[in-house]
Motif scaffolding. Structure first.
Motif, mmCIF file in Angstrom:
data_model
loop_
_atom_site.group_PDB
_atom_site.id
_atom_site.type_symbol
_atom_site.label_atom_id
_atom_site.label_comp_id
_atom_site.label_asym_id
_atom_site.label_seq_id
_atom_site.Cartn_x
_atom_site.Cartn_y
_atom_site.Cartn_z
ATOM 1 N N ASN A 143 0.816 -1.210 0.000
ATOM 2 C CA ASN A 143 0.000 0.000 0.000
ATOM 3 C C ASN A 143 0.853 1.265 0.000
ATOM 4 O OD1 ASN A 143 -2.363 -1.508 0.160
ATOM 5 N ND2 ASN A 143 -2.289 -1.571 2.382
ATOM 6 N N SER A 144 2.102 1.155 -0.399
ATOM 7 C CA SER A 144 3.017 2.280 -0.231
ATOM 8 C C SER A 144 2.606 3.517 -1.029
ATOM 9 C CB SER A 144 4.440 1.875 -0.584
ATOM 10 O OG SER A 144 4.519 1.481 -1.931
ATOM 11 N N GLY A 145 2.132 3.358 -2.239
ATOM 12 C CA GLY A 145 1.754 4.517 -3.050
ATOM 13 C C GLY A 145 0.620 5.310 -2.443
ATOM 14 N N SER A 146 -0.445 4.648 -2.053
ATOM 15 C CA SER A 146 -1.584 5.351 -1.469
ATOM 16 C C SER A 146 -1.257 5.883 -0.077
ATOM 17 C CB SER A 146 -2.813 4.449 -1.421
ATOM 18 O OG SER A 146 -2.547 3.298 -0.650
ATOM 19 N N LEU A 195 1.749 6.962 0.985
ATOM 20 C CA LEU A 195 2.564 8.163 0.820
ATOM 21 C C LEU A 195 1.716 9.338 0.333
ATOM 22 C CD1 LEU A 195 5.776 6.611 -0.738
ATOM 23 C CD2 LEU A 195 5.330 7.210 1.655
ATOM 24 N N ARG A 196 0.749 9.069 -0.502
ATOM 25 C CA ARG A 196 -0.170 10.113 -0.969
ATOM 26 C C ARG A 196 -0.986 10.659 0.194
ATOM 27 N NH1 ARG A 196 -1.504 7.532 -5.318
ATOM 28 N NH2 ARG A 196 -2.123 6.387 -4.792
ATOM 29 N N ALA A 197 -1.434 9.779 1.098
ATOM 30 C CA ALA A 197 -2.213 10.212 2.261
ATOM 31 C C ALA A 197 -1.366 11.091 3.182
ATOM 32 C CB ALA A 197 -2.733 9.000 3.028
ATOM 33 N N LEU A 198 -0.106 10.742 3.353
ATOM 34 C CA LEU A 198 0.783 11.562 4.185
ATOM 35 C C LEU A 198 0.992 12.943 3.567
ATOM 36 C CD1 LEU A 198 3.472 8.928 5.202
ATOM 37 C CD2 LEU A 198 1.707 9.928 6.666
ATOM 38 N N ARG A 199 1.184 12.989 2.255
ATOM 39 C CA ARG A 199 1.357 14.287 1.585
ATOM 40 C C ARG A 199 0.096 15.132 1.702
ATOM 41 N NH1 ARG A 199 4.099 11.019 -2.146
ATOM 42 N NH2 ARG A 199 2.299 10.948 -3.523
ATOM 43 N N LYS A 200 -1.058 14.508 1.620
ATOM 44 C CA LYS A 200 -2.319 15.235 1.730
ATOM 45 C C LYS A 200 -2.470 15.878 3.110
ATOM 46 C CE LYS A 200 -7.257 14.662 1.026
ATOM 47 N NZ LYS A 200 -8.337 13.726 0.712
#
Length: 74
Positions: free
Chosen positions: A55-58, A60-65
């Motif tokens: 689940n690394s892509g989603s 990392l996206r959640a952390l950036r958000k």
């Protein structure tokens, strides 16, 4: 994969959303520990977490958000 959560640059950080995100993306952290880690992160200290690679892509996206700066350790 190991991450080092460095800081949160959000003007008004949402503690509950950050704690929920940490609990969801990490492989070994429950709700109460994620609340403690969120407090540590918002005080300005870095936090290490381990997450599953699938689940690394989603994740990392959640952390950036949430405006969380991170670095990938492994």
């Amino acid at each position: 994969m190991k991450l080092n959560l460095l800081s949160c640059n959000a003007q008004r950080p949402d503690r509950r959303a950050i704690a929920k995100c940490i609990a969801e993306i990490s492989s070994n952290i429950d709700g109460s520990l994620s609340n403690e880690l969120t407090d540590i992160l918002l005080e300005g200290d870095p936090v290490d977490i381990e997450m599953e690679d699938r689940n690394s892509g989603s994740a990392l996206r959640a952390l950036r958000k949430l405006n969380i700066d991170y670095e990938i350790i492994e």
